[in-house]
Design a protein around this motif. Structure first.
Motif, PDB file in Angstrom:
ATOM      1  N   SER A  63      35.927  91.698  12.261  1.00  0.00           N
ATOM      2  CA  SER A  63      36.641  91.049  13.360  1.00  0.00           C
ATOM      3  C   SER A  63      37.424  92.073  14.153  1.00  0.00           C
ATOM      4  CB  SER A  63      37.636  90.026  12.815  1.00  0.00           C
ATOM      5  OG  SER A  63      36.953  89.024  12.120  1.00  0.00           O
ATOM      6  N   GLY A  64      37.798  91.700  15.354  1.00  0.00           N
ATOM      7  CA  GLY A  64      38.640  92.554  16.186  1.00  0.00           C
ATOM      8  C   GLY A  64      40.045  92.681  15.625  1.00  0.00           C
ATOM      9  N   PRO A  65      40.921  93.394  16.344  1.00  0.00           N
ATOM     10  CA  PRO A  65      42.266  93.720  15.871  1.00  0.00           C
ATOM     11  C   PRO A  65      43.076  92.490  15.450  1.00  0.00           C
ATOM     12  CG  PRO A  65      41.839  94.746  18.014  1.00  0.00           C
ATOM     13  CD  PRO A  65      40.655  93.892  17.694  1.00  0.00           C
ATOM     14  N   ALA A  66      43.845  92.641  14.356  1.00  0.00           N
ATOM     15  CA  ALA A  66      44.654  91.533  13.827  1.00  0.00           C
ATOM     16  C   ALA A  66      45.609  90.998  14.894  1.00  0.00           C
ATOM     17  CB  ALA A  66      45.454  92.024  12.609  1.00  0.00           C
ATOM     18  N   ARG A  67      46.096  91.877  15.730  1.00  0.00           N
ATOM     19  CA  ARG A  67      47.056  91.466  16.759  1.00  0.00           C
ATOM     20  C   ARG A  67      46.489  90.356  17.658  1.00  0.00           C
ATOM     21  NH1 ARG A  67      48.483  92.961  21.815  1.00  0.00           N
ATOM     22  NH2 ARG A  67      46.688  94.298  22.198  1.00  0.00           N
ATOM     23  N   ILE A  68      45.225  90.465  17.974  1.00  0.00           N
ATOM     24  CA  ILE A  68      44.686  89.463  18.904  1.00  0.00           C
ATOM     25  C   ILE A  68      44.286  88.182  18.168  1.00  0.00           C
ATOM     26  CG2 ILE A  68      43.880  91.378  20.355  1.00  0.00           C
ATOM     27  CD1 ILE A  68      41.068  90.339  19.991  1.00  0.00           C
ATOM     28  N   ILE A  69      43.900  88.350  16.882  1.00  0.00           N
ATOM     29  CA  ILE A  69      43.626  87.152  16.063  1.00  0.00           C
ATOM     30  C   ILE A  69      44.935  86.370  15.927  1.00  0.00           C
ATOM     31  CG2 ILE A  69      42.728  86.324  13.830  1.00  0.00           C
ATOM     32  CD1 ILE A  69      40.615  88.130  14.970  1.00  0.00           C
ATOM     33  N   ASP A  70      46.034  87.116  15.684  1.00  0.00           N
ATOM     34  CA  ASP A  70      47.352  86.461  15.543  1.00  0.00           C
ATOM     35  C   ASP A  70      47.730  85.748  16.837  1.00  0.00           C
ATOM     36  OD1 ASP A  70      47.485  87.467  13.015  1.00  0.00           O
ATOM     37  OD2 ASP A  70      48.856  89.126  13.500  1.00  0.00           O
TER      38      ASP A  70
END
Ligand code: PMP
Ligand code: GLN
Length: 382
Positions: A36-43
């Motif tokens: 998945s992409g960066p945790a920041r954008i999932i958050d």
């Protein structure tokens, strides 16, 4: 009594990913990253859901994302789409391509695209009642021949559909090539629709240049991209089209009857993603450069004729060395023979029989997966 029914063919990506599942094969076919992409954008997307942003967004996309897209175009390319009138958020680049074709192509029109080309182009052009007129990028270099482009223009040509960085060949159109395409569009008063979903995957110091930035193109070009590749969230299906208000208005006119709107919380996630600093894009590119080098060296060593991609996360290679005259036959054998899946490039051509046998591998996979795939190919093809 029923009339003729258009029978949709199953796309090659669905067919090959199903074979990967069936054989437990390493899937170097359909282009989706395992991570998945960066945790920041999932958050950011998860926070939007928790904050209750779960109903329809505005048809043209949430304002935060439209502003972020406009700022991205300004920052990277000096383009200045109006976030209110010149940007529309779509269900992936796929919907933007479909809506642009349905909005701009009239029955009987011709649309020029360099081939091989992404499989949705022909389908979308035909859904609009138009005809795809392919102009070959010839192996082994896959560079555009501008003489052929000029020769393909007729009185029925409505637009040029351009994909750079180019899937599946990895060609990145350079300044001179884009300027020549722009001249043809201006001279013949054509629209341009550009598919730039791999805009941040351009290697070795090359530059991605949107066609919209060339002389005479701003008012006639719809520029399309997507967050799926750049932020490794292909399942979110957040894409966009930018351009002059008049053309974007026409795209919106179609899009409102396709999906109307989609993915509210994901739109907030991508608005946050587009605030990433340049270091994000640099690290992203570098991680793909390493994997490109690994896969191109590995495939060449096995006997594939490899064209090193200048951009994208795909590598196209000839399979003459393995005694196959048909890329489809090779790709159908590969899962059982080697436990690996690839895509036969002939599906990206109008006339599959006229192409050399070649296949596409993706390297949007972790290094260990690529290494496992190469090892299986070595054993299976020996
Ligand atoms: N254009 C090209 C060249 C692609 O490779 C893809 C990939 N999937 C798309 C369009 C569709 O993008 P999306 O998943 O955002 O709909
Ligand atoms: N764009 C991806 C590819 O070219 C997959 C798209 C799809 O599955 N339709 O592999």
């Amino acid at each position: 009594m029923t009339g003729p029914v258009r029978k949709p063919q199953t796309t090659i990506f669905t067919v090959m990913s199903a074979l990967a599942q069936q054989y437990g094969a390493v899937n170097l076919g359909q282009g989706f990253p395992d991570e998945s992409g960066p945790a920041r954008i999932i958050d950011a997307a998860a926070a939007a859901m928790r904050e209750g942003r779960n109903q329809y967004p505005p048809m043209q996309g949430v304002p935060e994302l439209r502003q972020a897209i406009a700022a991205h175009q300004r920052h990277w390319y000096g383009l200045a789409p109006d976030p209110d009138d010149g940007v529309v958020v779509t269900a992936g680049a796929s919907e933007a391509i479909a809506a642009a074709m349905l909005a701009l192509v009239q029955p009987g029109d011709e649309v020029i695209a360099f081939e091989p080309c992404y499989d949705s182009y022909k389908a979308c052009i035909e859904m609009a009642g138009g005809t795809l007129v392919p102009v070959r990028l010839e192996a082994p270099d896959y560079r555009p021949d501008l003489g052929r482009l000029r020769a393909a223009v007729t009185s029925r040509t409505r637009l040029i559909l351009l994909n750079s960085p180019h899937n599946p060949t990895g060609t990145v159109f350079d300044h001179g090539e884009l300027a020549a395409v722009a001249r043809v569009a201006v001279e013949h008063d054509l629209y341009a629709v550009t598919d730039e979903v791999y805009e941040h995957l351009v290697f070795d110091g090359r530059e991605h240049l949107p066609l919209a930035g060339f002389e005479g193109m701003a008012d006639r070009t719809v520029t399309i991209s997507s967050a799926g590749k750049t932020f490794s969230v292909t399942g979110w299906k957040i894409g966009w089209a930018t351009g002059p208000a008049e053309l974007i208005d026409r795209v919106k006119g179609v899009k409102q009857y396709l999906s109307f709107a989609s993915g509210t919380p994901f739109q907030y996630g991508i608005a946050a993603a587009l605030e990433s600093g340049e270091d994000y894009y640099r690290d992203y590119l570098e991680s793909y450069r390493e994997r490109r080098d690994l896969v191109t060296a590995g495939l060449a060593d096995l006997g594939f004729s490899v064209r090193e991609p200048e951009g994208t996360y795909f590598v196209t290679c000839g399979i003459e060395g393995f005694g196959y005259t048909d890329g489809m036959a090779f790709c159908l054998d590969l899962p059982e023979r080697c436990g690996v899946v690839a895509i036969p490039n002939q599906v990206f051509y109008a006339d599959p029989t006229a192409t050399r046998p070649e296949v596409r591998f993706t390297f949007c996979k972790p290094v260990e997966v690529i290494e496992a795939g190469l090892k299986r190919l070595r054993e299976g093809l020996a």
